[in-house]
Scaffold this motif. Structure first.
Motif, PDB file in Angstrom:
ATOM      1  N   GLY A 406       4.546 -22.495   0.555  1.00 59.62           N
ATOM      2  CA  GLY A 406       4.688 -21.041   0.398  1.00 59.62           C
ATOM      3  C   GLY A 406       4.213 -20.237   1.583  1.00 59.62           C
ATOM      4  O   GLY A 406       4.293 -19.013   1.565  1.00 59.62           O
ATOM      5  N   TYR A 407       3.719 -20.876   2.601  1.00 58.90           N
ATOM      6  CA  TYR A 407       3.180 -20.139   3.744  1.00 58.90           C
ATOM      7  C   TYR A 407       4.326 -19.583   4.589  1.00 58.90           C
ATOM      8  O   TYR A 407       5.291 -20.289   4.919  1.00 58.90           O
ATOM      9  CB  TYR A 407       2.286 -21.049   4.578  1.00 58.90           C
ATOM     10  N   ASP A 408       4.191 -18.312   4.952  1.00 57.89           N
ATOM     11  CA  ASP A 408       5.176 -17.638   5.817  1.00 57.89           C
ATOM     12  C   ASP A 408       4.436 -17.097   7.028  1.00 57.89           C
ATOM     13  O   ASP A 408       3.584 -16.213   6.891  1.00 57.89           O
ATOM     14  CB  ASP A 408       5.852 -16.505   5.044  1.00 57.89           C
ATOM     15  N   THR A 415       0.052  -9.584   2.884  1.00 56.22           N
ATOM     16  CA  THR A 415       1.365  -9.624   2.214  1.00 56.22           C
ATOM     17  C   THR A 415       1.832 -11.049   1.969  1.00 56.22           C
ATOM     18  O   THR A 415       3.026 -11.309   1.875  1.00 56.22           O
ATOM     19  CB  THR A 415       2.403  -8.885   3.073  1.00 56.22           C
ATOM     20  N   ARG A 416       0.930 -11.994   1.916  1.00 55.79           N
ATOM     21  CA  ARG A 416       1.314 -13.398   1.671  1.00 55.79           C
ATOM     22  C   ARG A 416       1.915 -13.534   0.283  1.00 55.79           C
ATOM     23  O   ARG A 416       1.534 -12.836  -0.661  1.00 55.79           O
ATOM     24  CB  ARG A 416       0.106 -14.322   1.814  1.00 55.79           C
ATOM     25  N   GLY A 417       2.811 -14.506   0.155  1.00 58.45           N
ATOM     26  CA  GLY A 417       3.535 -14.682  -1.086  1.00 58.45           C
ATOM     27  C   GLY A 417       2.672 -15.246  -2.209  1.00 58.45           C
ATOM     28  O   GLY A 417       1.540 -15.702  -2.016  1.00 58.45           O
ATOM     29  N   CYS A 418       3.261 -15.269  -3.395  1.00 62.17           N
ATOM     30  CA  CYS A 418       2.536 -15.744  -4.582  1.00 62.17           C
ATOM     31  C   CYS A 418       2.246 -17.233  -4.511  1.00 62.17           C
ATOM     32  O   CYS A 418       1.177 -17.697  -4.924  1.00 62.17           O
ATOM     33  CB  CYS A 418       3.371 -15.407  -5.830  1.00 62.17           C
ATOM     34  N   ILE A 419       3.195 -18.010  -4.005  1.00 61.22           N
ATOM     35  CA  ILE A 419       3.012 -19.470  -3.947  1.00 61.22           C
ATOM     36  C   ILE A 419       1.874 -19.815  -3.007  1.00 61.22           C
ATOM     37  O   ILE A 419       1.009 -20.652  -3.318  1.00 61.22           O
ATOM     38  CB  ILE A 419       4.325 -20.152  -3.510  1.00 61.22           C
ATOM     39  N   SER A 420       1.871 -19.163  -1.832  1.00 65.02           N
ATOM     40  CA  SER A 420       0.800 -19.421  -0.877  1.00 65.02           C
ATOM     41  C   SER A 420      -0.550 -19.004  -1.466  1.00 65.02           C
ATOM     42  O   SER A 420      -1.551 -19.736  -1.340  1.00 65.02           O
ATOM     43  CB  SER A 420       1.063 -18.654   0.418  1.00 65.02           C
ATOM     44  N   ASN A 421      -0.579 -17.871  -2.121  1.00 66.72           N
ATOM     45  CA  ASN A 421      -1.834 -17.414  -2.728  1.00 66.72           C
ATOM     46  C   ASN A 421      -2.297 -18.365  -3.840  1.00 66.72           C
ATOM     47  O   ASN A 421      -3.492 -18.641  -3.987  1.00 66.72           O
ATOM     48  CB  ASN A 421      -1.632 -15.993  -3.280  1.00 66.72           C
ATOM     49  N   ARG A 766      -3.966 -14.325  -0.460  1.00 70.66           N
ATOM     50  CA  ARG A 766      -3.583 -12.966  -0.047  1.00 70.66           C
ATOM     51  C   ARG A 766      -4.845 -12.138   0.131  1.00 70.66           C
ATOM     52  O   ARG A 766      -5.672 -12.048  -0.787  1.00 70.66           O
ATOM     53  CB  ARG A 766      -2.687 -12.316  -1.105  1.00 70.66           C
ATOM     54  N   MET A 767      -5.008 -11.551   1.333  1.00 67.79           N
ATOM     55  CA  MET A 767      -6.198 -10.790   1.675  1.00 67.79           C
ATOM     56  C   MET A 767      -6.037  -9.324   1.253  1.00 67.79           C
ATOM     57  O   MET A 767      -4.925  -8.811   1.099  1.00 67.79           O
ATOM     58  CB  MET A 767      -6.474 -10.858   3.188  1.00 67.79           C
ATOM     59  N   GLY A 786       8.208   7.950   9.150  1.00 65.29           N
ATOM     60  CA  GLY A 786       7.018   8.481   8.498  1.00 65.29           C
ATOM     61  C   GLY A 786       6.547   7.648   7.324  1.00 65.29           C
ATOM     62  O   GLY A 786       5.500   7.912   6.755  1.00 65.29           O
ATOM     63  N   ASN A 787       7.398   6.688   6.970  1.00 64.25           N
ATOM     64  CA  ASN A 787       6.969   5.849   5.844  1.00 64.25           C
ATOM     65  C   ASN A 787       5.943   4.812   6.294  1.00 64.25           C
ATOM     66  O   ASN A 787       4.894   4.659   5.686  1.00 64.25           O
ATOM     67  CB  ASN A 787       8.163   5.154   5.218  1.00 64.25           C
ATOM     68  N   GLY A 788       6.304   4.169   7.369  1.00 60.08           N
ATOM     69  CA  GLY A 788       5.392   3.123   7.874  1.00 60.08           C
ATOM     70  C   GLY A 788       5.211   1.983   6.907  1.00 60.08           C
ATOM     71  O   GLY A 788       4.336   1.163   7.084  1.00 60.08           O
ATOM     72  N   ASN A 789       6.025   1.990   5.881  1.00 57.13           N
ATOM     73  CA  ASN A 789       5.849   0.933   4.866  1.00 57.13           C
ATOM     74  C   ASN A 789       6.775  -0.233   5.191  1.00 57.13           C
ATOM     75  O   ASN A 789       7.807  -0.422   4.589  1.00 57.13           O
ATOM     76  CB  ASN A 789       6.170   1.519   3.503  1.00 57.13           C
ATOM     77  N   ASN A 790       6.388  -0.932   6.223  1.00 53.57           N
ATOM     78  CA  ASN A 790       7.193  -2.082   6.653  1.00 53.57           C
ATOM     79  C   ASN A 790       6.522  -3.413   6.330  1.00 53.57           C
ATOM     80  O   ASN A 790       6.758  -4.413   6.986  1.00 53.57           O
ATOM     81  CB  ASN A 790       7.462  -2.009   8.159  1.00 53.57           C
ATOM     82  N   GLY A 791       5.684  -3.362   5.419  1.00 55.74           N
ATOM     83  CA  GLY A 791       4.983  -4.595   5.049  1.00 55.74           C
ATOM     84  C   GLY A 791       3.617  -4.686   5.651  1.00 55.74           C
ATOM     85  O   GLY A 791       2.887  -5.604   5.367  1.00 55.74           O
TER      86      GLY A 791
END
Length: 806
Positions: A406-408, A415-421, A766-767, A786-791
């Motif tokens: 699950g590591y990306d 923003t690590r995935g559920c499997i990795s966490n 996930r931190m 202005g969103n800056g919500n890119n992950g």
């Protein structure tokens, strides 16, 4: 001595798991390389026993404790390390948990960005995989599980070995009386051999009389056989001539002129010359003159002469009264031996032992299911311990599997995935269970290590080289008043040099229990088989023998002259070559049966008719001649052959045999006239010495048989080997030592596994926060939406609000 083979083979081959046993033995040698402390162990036991009874003797106990500490230093250090592990690891786990609750010790859900993060993550994953899965699973769990299963399998199969030992012990008890009876019965063989020596050959005179009779019978057979052969061959010749004449007339018949029969008739006609006799006995010389001389010799009463010499020779050899005394002595010895064996409490002892053995076997059979049941509980407990380690391994394995899959690498720590966490959580769960189970595992490891290791070093290895027996044989060790404990227990006499080591070694070599236990101190067979106390009276009577035989004449001059006449009877002048020449010939030139069969076969080749029938009739006549005349002649020739060869052999020995007999009779006559009493005394002493020699041989054979074969105590050594070497050492100690070796290895590797799992979990979980890098700021600056919500957006970075949006 009759003996049965025992079924028990006191040897255990562990199979493939034996490799693990050898590895554990090598590890124990590293822990405890000191040799077996025979002297120190003896001092320790003695000091403890003395200190229990006498409190003032504490210094020897203190010294012995120091020596024990020196010997056990390897086990003490290892056990101390195990105790530290038991105490410190749960304490460290508790502190570690409290520290993480305070966002320290890796508990803070923040991961700092590092250039070599990927390399560290790969190294931590590799180290955890090697430490947790390969080493702990292969060396630890599998080793412990194999040892646990091996012990269970051996306990289940132990019933067969136990039954085999009981069967051998019963065979040992049942065969002992049979072997003793066999030894006693063999005395009759010795006695019969001693008495059979009375039958001597009496100067060869009896043999000479037999030779004279055989010579007479041979001469008579020769005379009769020659007459029979001469008459028979004449009659056979006449009959064969008559057959040839009739055959010739038949072949001259006109039927033989036909083309189909001419060749066959010519063949038959050409073979008629074979119908003739081959051996000619009419020219053989007679043996009537030699037979007449032999008959003259036989007119003297040789049988009475032989009986007289037999009687006198028997008298010269042994006085009849003394012979009766010797027989009584032999019978008395045999009776005493029988009485002695009956007075021994062998049957009672063996019967008591058989009852005790049967009760013990019943007890073992009744409680063996209980042993199997408790072994099942033990197996289940050990399996639970292995499952504890397996549970930790499962968490680590799932953590590695989920975290790796699950590591990306493009995802940020927040923003690590559920499997990795989930993988990181599994790793931390494995760490938590490691802290929970580690002290339980190590407690079991320390207890089994101290117990099993000391059993191996203090019992199994000393048992193998017999050092353990030397400790038990230490004087005044087990009983301060007894020098030899075993002889004190068995015979109530501690001064007898009877040791555990010697008894075990003798039984291991399958020696008799009489030798192994030194039973000569209980009953000595030499006292009951001492012939000297029986022969003293007989020897005294031999010294006072006085016999006068001067008036007895064995062979007068007339008898000697007749014997000389027999030796010059002319037998050597018989023409043996002429006889053997004719005897070696066949009766006829052709085998009449073969000739008749051939004639009948050729008659079958002719056309059916009178000629064929006539030839077959001649063939039947030839067969009748063979059966009625040739067969009796062949039998007479066989008798003649045996008689001639006997006469030929006798003629070469006759003169020498007669002279030897006459010389022997003259010498006997001289002894009778002058030294009869002296000769009787000397010959009687020789005979007594011979009897004593036979008896001494019997005694030596009895001693050797009792020492090596009677009641061979191999089953006793097998019982000890089965109990100590197989059950305690091979089954229990080796399995227990291999179990703690595998479980201890797994427990030790918990420590590096915990470190690597904690380190690795930071890269999978996930931190909550992360470091703000320069590339990330540039990216945000050029983001016009202005969103800056890119992950990568978080309201709080490093405990502060995002400075860009502020």
């Amino acid at each position: 001595v009759p003996a049965k083979m025992y079924d028990t083979g006191a040897y255990h081959e562990p199979g493939p798991i034996g490799i693990l046993f050898k590895i554990v033995h090598a590890f124990l040698y590293l822990v405890q390389p000191n040799p077996f402390p025979q002297g120190n162990l003896t001092l320790i036991i003695s000091s403890i026993l003395i200190a229990v009874t006498v409190l003032c003797l504490l210094l020897p106990l203190f010294l012995s404790e120091l020596q024990a500490i020196y010997y056990e230093i390897g086990f003490i250090v290892s056990a101390a390390l195990g105790l530290l592990f038991i105490l410190l690891l749960p304490l460290v786990g508790l502190c570690f948990c409290m520290c993480r609750c305070c966002d320290n010790c890796g508990g803070e859900m923040h991961q700092r960005q590092k250039k070599n993060a990927d390399c560290q993550r790969s190294c931590f994953a590799t180290f955890l995989f090697v430490a947790s899965l390969i080493i702990r699973q292969v060396v630890g769990v599998l080793c412990a599980y194999a040892a646990n299963q091996h012990l269970t399998n051996q306990v289940r199969g132990a019933k067969k070995l136990v039954n085999s030992n009981f069967k051998d012990l019963k065979t040992f008890l049942n065969d002992t009386p049979v072997q003793i009876d066999y030894l006693v019965s063999q005395y009759n063989t010795t006695k019969d051999k001693a008495l059979s020596d009375l039958n001597s050959k009496y100067f060869g005179l009896g043999g000479l009389a037999i030779s004279i009779r055989e010579t007479k019978e041979a001469l008579e057979n020769v005379s009769v056989s020659v007459e029979v052969l001469q008459e028979g061959t004449e009659r056979l010749h006449a009959n064969l001539t008559d057959v040839k004449m009739h055959l010739s007339n038949t072949l001259n018949d006109s039927a033989c002129s036909a083309a189909q029969a001419a060749s066959t008739c010519n063949i038959i006609r050409n073979s008629l010359h074979q119908l003739n006799i081959n051996a000619n006995f009419s020219g053989l010389p007679g043996v009537s003159s030699q037979l007449a001389k032999v008959n003259d010799v036989l007119k003297i009463d040789l049988s009475s002469l032989v009986q007289k010499v037999c009687f006198l020779t028997r008298l010269l050899t042994l006085n009849m009264f003394i012979l009766l005394d010797i027989k009584n002595v032999l019978e008395s010895i045999g009776s005493n031996i029988t009485t002695f064996t009956k007075t021994l409490p062998v049957q009672k002892i063996l019967a008591d032992l058989m009852v005790y053995l049967t009760q013990s076997e019943t007890y073992v059979q009744d409680y063996f299911p209980v042993v199997e049941q408790y072994d099942f509980y033990r197996w289940l407990g050990c399996l639970i311990l292995c499952c504890m380690v397996v549970l930790i391994l499962v968490f680590y394995y799932l953590g590695l599997l989920c975290g790796t899959c699950g590591y990306d690498k493009h995802a940020s720590p927040t923003t690590r995935g559920c499997i990795s966490n989930t993988g990181g959580n599994f790793l931390m769960a494995g760490v938590g269970f490691s802290f929970l189970f580690s002290w339980v595992l190590m407690v079991v490891v320390v207890l089994t290590f101290v117990t099993g290791g000391n059993v191996e070093k203090l019992v199994c290895e000393p048992f193998e080289d017999k050092s353990l027996f030397k400790v038990l044989d230490t004087p005044y060790l087990l009983n301060q008043h007894w020098k030899n404990y075993l002889s004190g227990i068995l015979f109530k006499n501690p001064n007898i040099n009877l040791t555990f080591e010697k008894v075990y070694s003798d039984c291991k070599e399958n020696k008799g229990i009489y030798t192994s236990l030194h039973l000569e101190h209980v009953f000595n067979i030499n006292e009951f088989l001492n012939i000297s106390m029986y022969t003293e009276d007989v020897a005294l009577r031999i010294e006072h023998i006085q016999i006068n035989l001067s008036k007895i004449i064995l062979l007068d001059e007339t008898g000697k002259e007749n014997l000389l006449n027999f030796s010059s009877s002319g037998i050597e002048g018989i023409n043996f070559a002429a006889y053997l020449t004719e005897i070696n010939k066949s009766v006829t030139k052709v085998d009449l049966l073969s000739f008749a069969n051939d004639l009948e076969a050729r008659a079958d080749q002719l056309p059916k008719g009178a000629l064929e029938n006539a030839l077959k009739g001649h063939a039947n006549n030839i067969r009748t001649i063979h059966n009625q005349q040739v067969v009796p002649l062949e039998q007479a020739m066989s008798t003649l052959n045996q008689s001639i060869r006997l006469l030929k052999r006798t003629s070469s020995e006759l003169m020498v045999k007669v002279k030897n007999v006459i010389n022997a009779v003259n010498a006997a006559q001289l002894l009778i006239n002058n030294n009869a009493s002296l000769v009787i005394v000397q010959e009687t002493k020789k005979y007594m010495d011979t009897i004593v020699g036979y008896f001494e041989q019997y005694i030596e054979w009895v001693k050797e048989s009792i020492a090596m074969e009677v009641a061979a105590c191999k089953p006793i050594a097998n019982v000890i080997d089965t109990a100590v070497d197989i059950f305690l050492c091979s089954y229990i100690a080796d399995s227990v030592n291999t179990f703690w070796f595998g479980l201890g290895g797994s427990s030790i590797f918990l420590i590096p596994a915990i470190i690597f799992a904690v380190k690795l979990s930071k890269y999978y979980r996930r931190m909550d926060t992360e470091d703000l890098t320069w590339s990330f700021l540039v990216y945000l600056f050029y983001d016009n939406t202005g969103n800056g919500n890119n992950g990568y957006h978080k309201e709080h970075l490093y405990g502060m609000r995002n400075p860009v949006f502020a």
